[in-house]
Write a protein that holds these residues in place. Structure first.
Motif, PDB file in Angstrom:
ATOM      1  N   CYS A 133      51.054  28.117 -22.816  1.00  0.00           N
ATOM      2  CA  CYS A 133      51.134  27.541 -21.469  1.00  0.00           C
ATOM      3  C   CYS A 133      50.517  28.449 -20.417  1.00  0.00           C
ATOM      4  O   CYS A 133      50.162  27.996 -19.331  1.00  0.00           O
ATOM      5  N   MET A 134      50.394  29.733 -20.732  1.00  0.00           N
ATOM      6  CA  MET A 134      49.884  30.687 -19.746  1.00  0.00           C
ATOM      7  C   MET A 134      48.436  31.105 -20.001  1.00  0.00           C
ATOM      8  O   MET A 134      47.948  32.054 -19.394  1.00  0.00           O
ATOM      9  N   LEU A 135      47.746  30.398 -20.873  1.00  0.00           N
ATOM     10  CA  LEU A 135      46.345  30.732 -21.109  1.00  0.00           C
ATOM     11  C   LEU A 135      45.571  30.679 -19.798  1.00  0.00           C
ATOM     12  O   LEU A 135      45.877  29.873 -18.914  1.00  0.00           O
ATOM     13  N   GLU A 136      44.576  31.535 -19.683  1.00  0.00           N
ATOM     14  CA  GLU A 136      43.848  31.677 -18.422  1.00  0.00           C
ATOM     15  C   GLU A 136      43.199  30.376 -17.960  1.00  0.00           C
ATOM     16  O   GLU A 136      43.304  29.995 -16.804  1.00  0.00           O
ATOM     17  N   SER A 137      42.536  29.694 -18.851  1.00  0.00           N
ATOM     18  CA  SER A 137      41.851  28.456 -18.475  1.00  0.00           C
ATOM     19  C   SER A 137      42.820  27.275 -18.517  1.00  0.00           C
ATOM     20  O   SER A 137      43.379  26.971 -19.575  1.00  0.00           O
ATOM     21  N   PRO A 138      43.011  26.584 -17.397  1.00  0.00           N
ATOM     22  CA  PRO A 138      43.908  25.427 -17.392  1.00  0.00           C
ATOM     23  C   PRO A 138      43.527  24.366 -18.430  1.00  0.00           C
ATOM     24  O   PRO A 138      44.402  23.697 -18.973  1.00  0.00           O
ATOM     25  N   ARG A 139      42.258  24.240 -18.729  1.00  0.00           N
ATOM     26  CA  ARG A 139      41.814  23.242 -19.708  1.00  0.00           C
ATOM     27  C   ARG A 139      42.322  23.543 -21.118  1.00  0.00           C
ATOM     28  O   ARG A 139      42.454  22.641 -21.929  1.00  0.00           O
ATOM     29  N   THR A 140      42.575  24.813 -21.404  1.00  0.00           N
ATOM     30  CA  THR A 140      43.031  25.180 -22.744  1.00  0.00           C
ATOM     31  C   THR A 140      44.551  25.149 -22.887  1.00  0.00           C
ATOM     32  O   THR A 140      45.068  25.250 -23.993  1.00  0.00           O
ATOM     33  N   ARG A 141      45.262  24.995 -21.772  1.00  0.00           N
ATOM     34  CA  ARG A 141      46.722  24.910 -21.822  1.00  0.00           C
ATOM     35  C   ARG A 141      47.152  23.535 -22.344  1.00  0.00           C
ATOM     36  O   ARG A 141      46.488  22.539 -22.094  1.00  0.00           O
ATOM     37  N   PRO A 142      48.299  23.478 -23.025  1.00  0.00           N
ATOM     38  CA  PRO A 142      48.798  22.172 -23.453  1.00  0.00           C
ATOM     39  C   PRO A 142      49.302  21.380 -22.246  1.00  0.00           C
ATOM     40  O   PRO A 142      49.542  21.946 -21.178  1.00  0.00           O
ATOM     41  N   THR A 143      49.477  20.099 -22.433  1.00  0.00           N
ATOM     42  CA  THR A 143      50.115  19.279 -21.402  1.00  0.00           C
ATOM     43  C   THR A 143      51.622  19.421 -21.564  1.00  0.00           C
ATOM     44  O   THR A 143      52.108  19.860 -22.618  1.00  0.00           O
ATOM     45  N   MET A 144      52.386  19.034 -20.560  1.00  0.00           N
ATOM     46  CA  MET A 144      53.843  19.085 -20.685  1.00  0.00           C
ATOM     47  C   MET A 144      54.311  18.126 -21.779  1.00  0.00           C
ATOM     48  O   MET A 144      55.285  18.411 -22.470  1.00  0.00           O
ATOM     49  N   LYS A 145      53.599  17.045 -21.955  1.00  0.00           N
ATOM     50  CA  LYS A 145      53.956  16.104 -23.028  1.00  0.00           C
ATOM     51  C   LYS A 145      53.822  16.799 -24.388  1.00  0.00           C
ATOM     52  O   LYS A 145      54.688  16.652 -25.260  1.00  0.00           O
ATOM     53  N   GLU A 146      52.772  17.572 -24.570  1.00  0.00           N
ATOM     54  CA  GLU A 146      52.585  18.307 -25.823  1.00  0.00           C
ATOM     55  C   GLU A 146      53.641  19.403 -25.984  1.00  0.00           C
ATOM     56  O   GLU A 146      54.137  19.631 -27.093  1.00  0.00           O
TER      57      GLU A 146
END
Length: 99
Positions: free
Chosen positions: A79-92
């Motif tokens: 969840c804290m990965l630098e790029s927002p695109r690589t973060r999971p969604t809250m649903k995931e």
């Protein structure tokens, strides 16, 4: 900065780690995220490192419970990965936590 779901995901990751460590994750997480960028999140967090960093005010988790703690730690890290695109969604995130 645009406020969106990915900001909430990041905040969830920080909160999850604050609960596990008993304090703000700060530099510990920064170093994990830097090392994870090239080899993947799950492989950067070994069990011993996590066990040593857990809040010492809490009783040591059993082996079965430790698997769940490690899962939350890895989800929080993702969840804290630098790029927002690589973060999971809250649903995931929820789907992983329910499993």
């Amino acid at each position: 900065m645009e406020v969106n779901e990915k900001c909430d995901v990041y905040s969830f990751g920080v909160l999850a780690w604050e609960i596990l460590l008993g304090k703000h994750p700060g530099d510990f997480i920064s170093s994990l995220l830097l090392s994870s960028s090239s080899i993947g999140v799950a492989s950067t967090l070994d069990d011993m490192t996590l066990m040593v960093k857990l809040d010492q005010r809490l009783p040591h988790p059993t082996k079965r419970l430790f698997k769940e703690v490690a899962s939350v730690a890895n989800i929080g890290l993702a969840c804290m990965l630098e790029s927002p695109r690589t973060r999971p969604t809250m649903k995931e995130v929820v789907k992983e936590l329910v499993v």
